[in-house]
Design a protein around this motif. Sequence first.
Motif, PDB file in Angstrom:
ATOM      1  N   ASP A 165       0.104  10.307  12.513  1.00 23.52           N
ATOM      2  CA  ASP A 165       0.532  10.471  11.122  1.00 23.52           C
ATOM      3  C   ASP A 165      -0.690  10.273  10.234  1.00 23.52           C
ATOM      4  OD1 ASP A 165       3.212  10.883  11.705  1.00 23.52           O
ATOM      5  OD2 ASP A 165       3.687   8.759  11.669  1.00 23.52           O
ATOM      6  N   ILE A 166      -0.935  11.206   9.331  1.00 22.99           N
ATOM      7  CA  ILE A 166      -2.128  11.160   8.483  1.00 22.99           C
ATOM      8  C   ILE A 166      -1.725  10.759   7.072  1.00 22.99           C
ATOM      9  CG2 ILE A 166      -4.006  12.523   7.500  1.00 22.99           C
ATOM     10  CD1 ILE A 166      -3.869  14.265  10.014  1.00 22.99           C
ATOM     11  N   SER A 167      -2.420   9.740   6.551  1.00 19.93           N
ATOM     12  CA  SER A 167      -2.118   9.240   5.208  1.00 19.93           C
ATOM     13  C   SER A 167      -3.396   9.201   4.379  1.00 19.93           C
ATOM     14  CB  SER A 167      -1.520   7.834   5.273  1.00 19.93           C
ATOM     15  OG  SER A 167      -0.383   7.806   6.100  1.00 19.93           O
ATOM     16  N   PHE A 168      -3.252   9.497   3.088  1.00 24.81           N
ATOM     17  CA  PHE A 168      -4.349   9.348   2.135  1.00 24.81           C
ATOM     18  C   PHE A 168      -4.048   8.135   1.262  1.00 24.81           C
ATOM     19  CE2 PHE A 168      -5.276  13.455   3.667  1.00 24.81           C
ATOM     20  CZ  PHE A 168      -6.590  13.754   3.352  1.00 24.81           C
ATOM     21  N   ILE A 169      -5.042   7.254   1.135  1.00 21.78           N
ATOM     22  CA  ILE A 169      -4.829   5.985   0.426  1.00 21.78           C
ATOM     23  C   ILE A 169      -6.043   5.676  -0.440  1.00 21.78           C
ATOM     24  CG2 ILE A 169      -3.429   5.058   2.339  1.00 21.78           C
ATOM     25  CD1 ILE A 169      -6.035   3.286   2.884  1.00 21.78           C
ATOM     26  N   MET A 223       0.856  -1.188   0.000  1.00 23.72           N
ATOM     27  CA  MET A 223       0.000   0.000   0.000  1.00 23.72           C
ATOM     28  C   MET A 223       0.894   1.240   0.000  1.00 23.72           C
ATOM     29  SD  MET A 223      -2.824   1.281   2.811  1.00 23.72           S
ATOM     30  CE  MET A 223      -4.154   0.251   2.199  1.00 23.72           C
ATOM     31  N   VAL A 224       0.620   2.154  -0.934  1.00 27.07           N
ATOM     32  CA  VAL A 224       1.387   3.404  -1.014  1.00 27.07           C
ATOM     33  C   VAL A 224       0.614   4.492  -0.280  1.00 27.07           C
ATOM     34  CG1 VAL A 224       2.479   5.074  -2.546  1.00 27.07           C
ATOM     35  CG2 VAL A 224       2.289   2.672  -3.256  1.00 27.07           C
ATOM     36  N   LEU A 225       1.224   5.022   0.762  1.00 26.67           N
ATOM     37  CA  LEU A 225       0.604   6.072   1.568  1.00 26.67           C
ATOM     38  C   LEU A 225       1.128   7.438   1.153  1.00 26.67           C
ATOM     39  CD1 LEU A 225       1.199   4.475   5.106  1.00 26.67           C
ATOM     40  CD2 LEU A 225      -0.688   4.006   3.560  1.00 26.67           C
ATOM     41  N   GLN A 226       0.231   8.386   1.051  1.00 30.45           N
ATOM     42  CA  GLN A 226       0.636   9.773   0.844  1.00 30.45           C
ATOM     43  C   GLN A 226       0.422  10.516   2.163  1.00 30.45           C
ATOM     44  OE1 GLN A 226      -0.075  11.700  -3.022  1.00 30.45           O
ATOM     45  NE2 GLN A 226      -1.494  10.022  -3.478  1.00 30.45           N
ATOM     46  N   ASN A 227       1.530  10.751   2.889  1.00 29.40           N
ATOM     47  CA  ASN A 227       1.457  11.367   4.210  1.00 29.40           C
ATOM     48  C   ASN A 227       1.281  12.877   4.093  1.00 29.40           C
ATOM     49  OD1 ASN A 227       1.797   8.888   5.457  1.00 29.40           O
ATOM     50  ND2 ASN A 227       4.015   9.077   5.565  1.00 29.40           N
ATOM     51  N   ILE A 228       0.286  13.387   4.769  1.00 31.17           N
ATOM     52  CA  ILE A 228      -0.046  14.812   4.751  1.00 31.17           C
ATOM     53  C   ILE A 228       0.032  15.342   6.177  1.00 31.17           C
ATOM     54  CG2 ILE A 228      -1.775  16.551   4.175  1.00 31.17           C
ATOM     55  CD1 ILE A 228      -0.751  15.099   1.740  1.00 31.17           C
ATOM     56  N   ASP A 229       0.693  16.467   6.367  1.00 30.75           N
ATOM     57  CA  ASP A 229       0.760  17.065   7.692  1.00 30.75           C
ATOM     58  C   ASP A 229      -0.614  17.580   8.104  1.00 30.75           C
ATOM     59  OD1 ASP A 229       1.389  19.744   9.475  1.00 30.75           O
ATOM     60  OD2 ASP A 229       2.852  18.141   9.806  1.00 30.75           O
ATOM     61  N   GLY A 230      -0.944  17.422   9.398  1.00 29.37           N
ATOM     62  CA  GLY A 230      -2.262  17.822   9.887  1.00 29.37           C
ATOM     63  C   GLY A 230      -2.579  19.280   9.674  1.00 29.37           C
ATOM     64  N   SER A 231      -1.557  20.142   9.645  1.00 29.65           N
ATOM     65  CA  SER A 231      -1.801  21.577   9.456  1.00 29.65           C
ATOM     66  C   SER A 231      -2.291  21.882   8.048  1.00 29.65           C
ATOM     67  CB  SER A 231      -0.522  22.370   9.739  1.00 29.65           C
ATOM     68  OG  SER A 231       0.523  21.973   8.857  1.00 29.65           O
TER      69      SER A 231
END
Length: 784
Positions: A111-115, A87-95
């Motif tokens: 840690d927030i990821s979009f998948i 699974m490839v995660l795109q990590n996005i900062d919460g801010s």
Amino acid sequence: MFLKIVKNDFLRNKIVSITVFVFITMSVILAASAINNIANLIQSMSALQERAVPADITMMHAGEYDQAEIDQFTEQYRDYIAMQETMVLQNIDGSNIHFGQNQTLAGTIQDISFIVQNQKFDFILDLDNEKLDVKEGFVAVPIYFMEQHDLKIGDTIKLKSGRYEREFVISDYARDFEMNSSLTSSKRFVINQNDYDEMLEMRAGELEYLIEFKLDENGDAAAVQTAYNEAGLPANGPIIEGKIFTLFNAMSDMAVAIVIIFISSLLIVIATLCIRLTFLATIDEDIREIGIMKAMGIPKKDIKKVYLNKYRVISAAAGLIGYLMSFAAVNLLNSNMRLYLSSDFSGSLKYVLSLIAPLLVYFMIVMYCQKILKRIDKISAVEALRRDFTEPGKSRKYSFSLLKNKFISTNIYIGLRDVGKRYKLYRLLFVIFIVCTFIVILPLNIFNTMNSPEFSTYMGIGKSDMRIDLRRTDRITEDFKKLQEELKNDNDVEKFATYITSSYPVQNAEGSWDYLNIETGDFSEFPLKYLEGRAPEREGEISLSFANAGKDGLNKKVGEEVTVRVGGEEQTLSVTGIYQDITNGGKTAKANTSLGVNKEAILWYIVSMDMAPGVDKRMKMDYYQSTYDSAQVNDIKEYTYQTLGNLIEQMSTVVIGGIAIALIIAVLITSLFLRMLLSKDMSQIAIMRSVGLTSKQISHQYMAGTMMVLVVGIILGVLVSNYLGEFLVSTAISYMGAAKIEFVDIIWQTWLLCPLALMIAVGLTIFECCKVAEKDDLSVVLRS
């Protein structure tokens, strides 16, 4: 005839019968609710696992990787591995995630990821436990954030990262078996494939990979991990086994269930004591009637049935009502379960298992009643007519002479003297007051400990005012250096320390290599409490978490050595201490900075700091949060709450329930005890009244004795809760990595507020029960 006898006895002792009935019902409700909750937990965990098909092994990796090598490894170990998916995660900062009125997710420890949804296994589900199928322009948000920020389906969130900007409509709650729990440090947002591809093209987030394996039924997880590591395949992040996710999902509900079962067990014990009190009072009242029945030749078996049948009916009726009411009461306990695990509890398992409670209580009460009734066999009809059956034995002399009392009121002294003379009678009440106090104080201590900044020491974190986490971004190293320079020149900061966590290959007990998260830095500024030894202070030293030092980890003791590979070279480190840590599955380590940083596998940077006196901590937190976009700034209490929020909230419910239960128990048992005691002392009370004592004076005697028993019981109950409670909780939580919990004792709550509530409730009960009726004919009482 049987029903007539039961009915007449019930009408004759309505208050006592109703009290016993209510008490047994309450015991069954609690016991059945706890069993019901466990049954629901088993069912919901099984259903969620079946639908989500979680991975058995998950490798987290950031950086380059070759999928062909992983495919080749999967084929090589096909005997163990059923499926593999990356699974490839795109990590996005919460801010960068905006919602509501100019709000963001900045400051979250997650840690927030979009998948996008997986194809083979590790599926993200909706609240009906169906696979999410998210449409373009929509997003499924993790339950954790939906609950924490009160987000609703239909609300919008806006993502701004670099050149990428997009608004999404929330379409679903995302139920994620692997990352549901607040104990896991990552959360996954699910979006449509087209939206995901656009984000990827615009490089909106930092890429991270979950290399996941689903094993065959006979697959050996340890063997696959060892082979994977030895093959040199990518895994510069934590390696997590599926059982850890199962543990995290079940932990909060199981912890609450264990506490409730413990309280239920105490209630069942108290129920038997309650029955004993009632029986003694009833037999004491009817002792002459028993003698008459024996003299008439009525068999002992039939005499016992007169008393036993009543409690058979009460136990059966209370058990049935308690069993039915438990299904309503359990809804107060399983709201968290319904949200995070499953909303479908339609299985039959809970109905079967919950029957254990009423059946157990029924048979235990009947057997206990039969045991007490055996005392009737030991006395003849003449003895039953001539003496007090419940107090056989020789008279004894006591050294509580009234003439020696020169300091307190005569009535109070007589009441205290009575406790000393009949301590065997009062000890039952004494034990119950200890148990009631225990039921109140233990959950309260657990709640206060978990909700305290000191709890950070059980998470492998030294106590400090503020904590800044820098997660992986393109400029993380640059931000880290800049932050250190700014802190050195910030007069508002009293002291600070920096820590770098990297993943290192470590040789395990079998001689093969595992990956371990090791934190390097100066651990003298914000020290931990060590179970054994001390922090690593010099070159070549390392300390291990309790779970990591155990047999399931590296199996090391203080003074032994650990081999770590850094930059292709092996270093031998000496274990200087063992500390407690419930994060990352409990398996972490801390080393002196001389170990060096594994630059290819840096997981995160952490800065702990204390503010100078008089500095506004909240303003300082806001400043650093706005200055460093990649930073997560929290005070330690907030960090702990974000990690254990669900468990803390559920424990608060247990605290309120425990207080209510303890007060009800104390009032009921005190009422029953005093009724028995006043019935036993009827002749003595009549004599005191005949010589001129008023009802008020006589009441003061009983109030003084009972209140003394209560006060001593509360003191011992608090002490037992503090010391025995610590041992029980430490034993229960040791599997998570904390072997020695020290309660945070808030004095005004444990020694003032809770005891005061018990004293007021019991005091009012004593006052009402000790009202000696003045209208009774003394001549009749004295002749009887």
